[in-house]
Scaffold this motif. Sequence first.
Motif: not given
Length: 161
Positions: A15-20, A42-47, A51-54, A70-76
């Motif tokens: 599932r997607d990671a969430d703030a909790d 992690f709070e900073r990254l997930l907000t 970021s895309v985190a599972h 966790l990864s970070r995506q920008v323009t493809g």
Amino acid sequence: MPVFPLFPPLQPVLRDADADDCGTLADLHATGFERGWSEHEFERLLTDRHSVAHVACGTGGHGDIIGALLSRQVTGEAEILTVVVRTTERGMGVGRAMLHHHLDRLAEIGVREVFLEVAEDNDAACRLYESAGFVEVGRRKAYYARPGEAATALVLRRAVG
Ligand SMILES: CC(C)(COP(=O)(O)OP(=O)(O)OC[C@H]1O[C@@H](n2cnc3c(N)ncnc32)[C@H](O)[C@@H]1OP(=O)(O)O)[C@@H](O)C(=O)NCCC(=O)NCCS
């Protein structure tokens, strides 16, 4: 030479990671890396909207989180920033299940290529990425500081979508 599974495979719930999850993610991350990331990091990254985190959860008991990616995506383009599986569940296919799920989700949001760095002596991680189709596109010598000799980072790439 064929590589045999280390343990019977697990089929985690993904599932997607969430703030909790941030506290659990910080604890989990510390099991895999010398320099862990704090709950605040992690709070900073997930907000961060890039970021895309599972997370992977076990199916028994309370469905504890047993893995995260966790990864970070920008323009493809995306960069995998971290992947970790709880020590007791390593070698059971959790990393592979998370990685495939993550790459599928990245493709759905328009990512076309994914990069990452991995220490060349990290056998488990190198095998995980190699069997998922990542190929080496560069090397960074002495990239990871360590007691003794610094480790070389491999830069890997995979097309998605
Ligand atoms: C790297 C990591 C996420 C792999 O997760 P995992 O759930 O143990 O991996 P899987 O069981 O899904 O196995 C994936 C592949 O790696 C192989 N593998 C797993 N552990 C291995 C080990 N110790 N040595 C060699 N190969 C290994 C598996 O055989 C499998 O190969 P296959 O796809 O060809 O069958 C996990 O070992 C981990 O959390 N390590 C600490 C953190 C880390 O180093 N992260 C990567 C930073 S770039």
